[in-house]
Design an enzyme around this catalytic site. Structure first.
Site, PDB file in Angstrom:
ATOM      1  N   LEU A 151      30.635  37.870  38.703  1.00  0.00           N
ATOM      2  CA  LEU A 151      29.533  37.906  37.746  1.00  0.00           C
ATOM      3  C   LEU A 151      28.876  36.534  37.636  1.00  0.00           C
ATOM      4  O   LEU A 151      27.649  36.436  37.513  1.00  0.00           O
ATOM      5  CB  LEU A 151      30.033  38.364  36.372  1.00  0.00           C
ATOM      6  CG  LEU A 151      28.960  38.408  35.274  1.00  0.00           C
ATOM      7  CD1 LEU A 151      27.861  39.414  35.628  1.00  0.00           C
ATOM      8  CD2 LEU A 151      29.584  38.740  33.930  1.00  0.00           C
ATOM      9  N   TYR A 152      29.682  35.481  37.680  1.00  0.00           N
ATOM     10  CA  TYR A 152      29.118  34.130  37.649  1.00  0.00           C
ATOM     11  C   TYR A 152      28.086  33.955  38.766  1.00  0.00           C
ATOM     12  O   TYR A 152      26.968  33.479  38.530  1.00  0.00           O
ATOM     13  CB  TYR A 152      30.241  33.097  37.796  1.00  0.00           C
ATOM     14  CG  TYR A 152      29.746  31.685  38.022  1.00  0.00           C
ATOM     15  CD1 TYR A 152      29.143  30.962  37.002  1.00  0.00           C
ATOM     16  CD2 TYR A 152      29.888  31.078  39.265  1.00  0.00           C
ATOM     17  CE1 TYR A 152      28.688  29.659  37.217  1.00  0.00           C
ATOM     18  CE2 TYR A 152      29.444  29.776  39.485  1.00  0.00           C
ATOM     19  CZ  TYR A 152      28.840  29.081  38.452  1.00  0.00           C
ATOM     20  OH  TYR A 152      28.382  27.798  38.668  1.00  0.00           O
ATOM     21  N   ALA A 153      28.455  34.331  39.985  1.00  0.00           N
ATOM     22  CA  ALA A 153      27.526  34.220  41.112  1.00  0.00           C
ATOM     23  C   ALA A 153      26.292  35.084  40.900  1.00  0.00           C
ATOM     24  O   ALA A 153      25.172  34.678  41.231  1.00  0.00           O
ATOM     25  CB  ALA A 153      28.232  34.605  42.409  1.00  0.00           C
ATOM     26  N   THR A 155      24.887  35.851  38.057  1.00  0.00           N
ATOM     27  CA  THR A 155      23.977  35.227  37.091  1.00  0.00           C
ATOM     28  C   THR A 155      23.190  34.096  37.738  1.00  0.00           C
ATOM     29  O   THR A 155      22.017  33.881  37.422  1.00  0.00           O
ATOM     30  CB  THR A 155      24.733  34.679  35.863  1.00  0.00           C
ATOM     31  OG1 THR A 155      25.647  33.639  36.249  1.00  0.00           O
ATOM     32  CG2 THR A 155      25.484  35.786  35.141  1.00  0.00           C
ATOM     33  N   LYS A 156      23.814  33.371  38.667  1.00  0.00           N
ATOM     34  CA  LYS A 156      23.113  32.284  39.340  1.00  0.00           C
ATOM     35  C   LYS A 156      22.072  32.817  40.328  1.00  0.00           C
ATOM     36  O   LYS A 156      20.996  32.229  40.497  1.00  0.00           O
ATOM     37  CB  LYS A 156      24.114  31.372  40.044  1.00  0.00           C
ATOM     38  CG  LYS A 156      24.950  30.543  39.078  1.00  0.00           C
ATOM     39  CD  LYS A 156      24.067  29.645  38.240  1.00  0.00           C
ATOM     40  CE  LYS A 156      24.841  28.677  37.390  1.00  0.00           C
ATOM     41  NZ  LYS A 156      23.950  27.749  36.654  1.00  0.00           N
TER      42      LYS A 156
END
Length: 336
Positions: A151-153, A155-156
């Protein structure tokens, strides 16, 4: 220039602010000093900035729309560097909502501030994690980023797409920077080099996922910061001295928009990184070999040819030099 820098109590943001102040820029720093990790470390970074001439601190969360609007209205920055984000790849599994709040909604507030106040250039942090399931090495800005594994990736990746839309619709020059495995003094305690250093210094097991067979484009913090500042000065579509002002057809074709990798071109085996740490600490690591974790990318390797061609810079600090500097700081800060 007057530069708004978000995340100035953070690892990269505090270093960027130091360099901008040293060269004579005015810095408006924004950070909410949240408790995702040790707040005393964040405060210690901020203490190095707070009394310097030209630095103004605003305690605010970029997810707070009114607070961000007030920062832009009060200070009218010329340029913006957005480094504030909810960090950590694995923490997203525990608290996904905070990632969307900070990394997506917060980034929207930054974009709107830039649009409404005529900001000359927005530089923002992306990540090598956007390459996700892409296995074509080295990772190129022209390669696929359609399959993020965390999910972090995701969002980026959303930040990159949001920035492109604002660049196209409103003519705001934006540059996204895909950082590769940053390490060095003042790093976050949840980052792998910090975890390794803590384990080696304490004699506790070093957890090595994928049985330690990862390789990474480990990139020293000074190299990251120089890349950030150089790209800040190179405004897509506006710099009269830059012959590459036309949109890049591989990443846009229609907007003053750029994406760059910033990573060391020589990937390092994780086991070699541990060996360098062992040499610097004068102690052997107790290794705990573990299987590959869900969402982990086995290898990363940065193609920085576009950074070299357009910005005239490539990361150059070796892992040996960088780790030596890191361990000196670690011993001093943690008194080990």
């Amino acid at each position: 220039m007057k530069v708004l820098v978000t995340g100035t109590a953070g690892f990269i943001g505090s270093h960027v602010a130091q360099v901008l102040l040293a060269r004579g820029d005015e810095v408006i720093g924004v950070d909410n000093l949240n408790d995702y990790y040790d707040v005393s470390l964040k405060q210690a970074r901020l203490d190095r900035l707070i009394d310097q001439p030209g630095y103004t601190h605003v305690n605010a969360d970029i997810a707070d729309r009114a607070a961000v609007e007030k920062v832009f209205a009060d200070h009218i920055p010329n340029r913006v560097i957005n480094l504030a984000a909810q960090a950590g790849v694995r923490y997203a599994a525990e608290n996904p909502h905070v990632y969307v709040s900070s990394n997506v909604t917060g980034f929207l507030h930054i974009l709107e501030g830039c649009r409404r106040h005529g900001v000359e250039h927005l530089v923002y942090a992306s990540t090598s994690s956007v390459y996700g399931a892409n296995t074509n090495m080295p990772f190129s800005e022209h390669g696929s980023t359609e399959h993020p594994l965390t999910l972090y990736a995701a969002t980026k990746k959303a930040n990159e797409q949001m920035a492109h839309s604002y660049s196209h619709l409103y003519g705001i020059p934006t540059t996204g920077l895909r950082f590769f495995t940053v390490f060095g003094p003042w790093a976050r305690p949840d980052m792998a080099p910090m975890l390794f250093a803590k384990a080696i210094s304490e004699g506790s097991p070093v957890k090595l996922f994928n049985n330690g067979h990862h390789s990474r484009s480990f990139t020293y913090i000074d190299d990251i910061v120089e890349g950030v500042v150089r790209t800040l000065d190179r405004v897509p579509g506006k710099d009269p001295d830059w012959s590459g002002n036309k949109p890049d057809p591989a990443t846009s074709g229609v907007a003053p928009y750029r994406i760059y990798n910033i990573g060391h071109q020589q990937p390092v085996q994780l086991l070699h990184f541990i060996e360098v740490l062992e040499d610097c600490f004068g102690k052997k690591a107790v290794k705990e070999l573990l299987p590959l974790q869900a969402g982990d990318v086995p290898d990363t390797e940065a193609d920085v040819s576009h950074l070299i061609a357009n910005v005239g810079y490539r990361p150059k600090v070796s892992v040996e030099e960088g780790v030596a500097n890191f361990v000196l700081w670690y011993r001093d800060y943690y008194k080990v």
